[in-house]
Design a protein around this motif. Structure first.
Motif, mmCIF file in Angstrom:
data_model
loop_
_atom_site.group_PDB
_atom_site.id
_atom_site.type_symbol
_atom_site.label_atom_id
_atom_site.label_comp_id
_atom_site.label_asym_id
_atom_site.label_seq_id
_atom_site.Cartn_x
_atom_site.Cartn_y
_atom_site.Cartn_z
ATOM 1 N N GLU A 77 -10.870 -8.206 -2.782
ATOM 2 C CA GLU A 77 -10.234 -6.900 -2.604
ATOM 3 C C GLU A 77 -9.667 -6.746 -1.198
ATOM 4 O O GLU A 77 -8.561 -6.226 -1.017
ATOM 5 C CB GLU A 77 -11.223 -5.768 -2.916
ATOM 6 C CG GLU A 77 -11.670 -5.731 -4.369
ATOM 7 C CD GLU A 77 -10.531 -5.545 -5.353
ATOM 8 O OE1 GLU A 77 -9.551 -4.832 -5.052
ATOM 9 O OE2 GLU A 77 -10.619 -6.133 -6.443
ATOM 10 N N LEU A 78 -10.413 -7.194 -0.188
ATOM 11 C CA LEU A 78 -9.913 -7.132 1.186
ATOM 12 C C LEU A 78 -8.709 -8.039 1.380
ATOM 13 O O LEU A 78 -7.748 -7.678 2.070
ATOM 14 C CB LEU A 78 -11.023 -7.496 2.170
ATOM 15 C CG LEU A 78 -12.117 -6.443 2.357
ATOM 16 C CD1 LEU A 78 -13.237 -6.990 3.234
ATOM 17 C CD2 LEU A 78 -11.537 -5.167 2.949
ATOM 18 N N SER A 81 -5.701 -6.401 -0.317
ATOM 19 C CA SER A 81 -5.301 -5.244 0.488
ATOM 20 C C SER A 81 -4.617 -5.684 1.773
ATOM 21 O O SER A 81 -3.591 -5.115 2.177
ATOM 22 C CB SER A 81 -6.516 -4.373 0.808
ATOM 23 O OG SER A 81 -7.052 -3.853 -0.380
ATOM 24 N N SER A 84 -1.085 -7.041 0.978
ATOM 25 C CA SER A 84 -0.131 -5.971 0.685
ATOM 26 C C SER A 84 0.210 -5.175 1.940
ATOM 27 O O SER A 84 1.365 -4.800 2.145
ATOM 28 C CB SER A 84 -0.642 -5.069 -0.438
ATOM 29 O OG SER A 84 -1.864 -4.485 -0.107
ATOM 30 N N LEU A 85 -0.769 -4.947 2.801
ATOM 31 C CA LEU A 85 -0.488 -4.229 4.058
ATOM 32 C C LEU A 85 0.390 -5.053 4.997
ATOM 33 O O LEU A 85 1.278 -4.504 5.660
ATOM 34 C CB LEU A 85 -1.794 -3.839 4.753
ATOM 35 C CG LEU A 85 -2.545 -2.678 4.107
ATOM 36 C CD1 LEU A 85 -3.940 -2.541 4.707
ATOM 37 C CD2 LEU A 85 -1.767 -1.380 4.261
ATOM 38 N N ALA A 118 -0.331 -5.046 -4.394
ATOM 39 C CA ALA A 118 -1.275 -3.930 -4.481
ATOM 40 C C ALA A 118 -1.428 -3.408 -5.905
ATOM 41 O O ALA A 118 -2.512 -2.975 -6.299
ATOM 42 C CB ALA A 118 -0.836 -2.792 -3.562
ATOM 43 N N ILE A 163 -0.175 1.010 -2.499
ATOM 44 C CA ILE A 163 -1.221 0.510 -1.590
ATOM 45 C C ILE A 163 -2.327 1.551 -1.437
ATOM 46 O O ILE A 163 -3.514 1.229 -1.527
ATOM 47 C CB ILE A 163 -0.633 0.114 -0.224
ATOM 48 C CG1 ILE A 163 0.241 -1.140 -0.377
ATOM 49 C CG2 ILE A 163 -1.727 -0.116 0.808
ATOM 50 C CD1 ILE A 163 1.114 -1.443 0.838
ATOM 51 N N ARG A 166 -4.470 1.695 -4.527
ATOM 52 C CA ARG A 166 -5.400 0.562 -4.588
ATOM 53 C C ARG A 166 -6.594 0.792 -3.689
ATOM 54 O O ARG A 166 -7.732 0.531 -4.039
ATOM 55 C CB ARG A 166 -4.706 -0.733 -4.219
ATOM 56 C CG ARG A 166 -5.681 -1.887 -4.232
ATOM 57 C CD ARG A 166 -5.014 -3.215 -3.913
ATOM 58 N NE ARG A 166 -5.961 -4.278 -4.160
ATOM 59 C CZ ARG A 166 -6.121 -4.876 -5.320
ATOM 60 N NH1 ARG A 166 -5.398 -4.520 -6.343
ATOM 61 N NH2 ARG A 166 -7.020 -5.832 -5.467
ATOM 62 N N ILE A 167 -6.329 1.261 -2.489
ATOM 63 C CA ILE A 167 -7.416 1.469 -1.510
ATOM 64 C C ILE A 167 -8.315 2.593 -1.989
ATOM 65 O O ILE A 167 -9.518 2.503 -1.948
ATOM 66 C CB ILE A 167 -6.851 1.756 -0.117
ATOM 67 C CG1 ILE A 167 -6.163 0.504 0.420
ATOM 68 C CG2 ILE A 167 -7.942 2.221 0.836
ATOM 69 C CD1 ILE A 167 -5.381 0.683 1.684
#
Length: 167
Positions: A77-78, A81, A84-85, A118, A163, A166-167
């Motif tokens: 997941e990290l 993320s 995508s960031l 994301a 994004i 997702r977060i």
């Protein structure tokens, strides 16, 4: 009564439908689905039939006993993320360093990549739900709203919304 984890449960509406259908089934004495905890507490003698009913509602959901619970992959997941960031940040900055004829296509490509990284699960779930006749859930609405943002020329907003979701 047994406790199970519902892996890949991504829709509160699906969780509510599962609980309703399980409680109507003749082979289930009682069932309770907790969407936030991704948990099922069920009293039944035929868990195989219950699992088949759950998969009819949401094919990707898997049952695991609480003792054998799958571990949430925080690393995955990290990673997703972070990717995508980073793509989003590149979409904000990189086009300014490119010749004008390449800036807009590069910006769109980077924001589309961030959006897909994301939101790939959201989009796939929306498509699967549409095929099954369930249209207006959060996956569908997120897919339509972010696709609409791309269509009206707001790619950064589309990627940012996916994004944040997702977060």
């Amino acid at each position: 009564m047994k406790k199970y984890t519902l892996s890949n449960l991504g829709c509160a509406g699906c969780a509510a439908e599962m609980e309703k259908e399980l409680n109507k089934a003749p082979f289930v004495r009682s069932a309770s689905v907790n969407f936030a905890a991704k948990a099922l507490v069920i009293d039944t003698d035929d868990i195989a039939k219950a699992e088949a009913l759950i998969r009819k509602i949401e094919p990707e959901v898997r049952l695991t006993e609480k003792e054998e619970e799958e571990h949430f992959s925080i690393r995955y997941e990290l990673f997703i993320s972070a990717v995508s960031l980073l793509l989003f940040a590149a979409g904000l900055t990189l086009p300014g360093y490119l010749p004008s004829r390449f800036a807009v296509p590069a910006e769109y490509l980077l924001f589309i990549a961030a959006w897909l990284a994301a939101g790939h699960r959201v989009v796939l779930t929306a498509v699967r739900n549409i095929v099954r006749g369930r249209v207006f859930d959060e996956n569908f609405l997120m897919s339509v709203s972010t696709t609409g943002a791309f269509a009206v020329g707001a790619p950064s907003e589309a990627a940012a919304v996916m994004i944040f979701f997702r977060i």
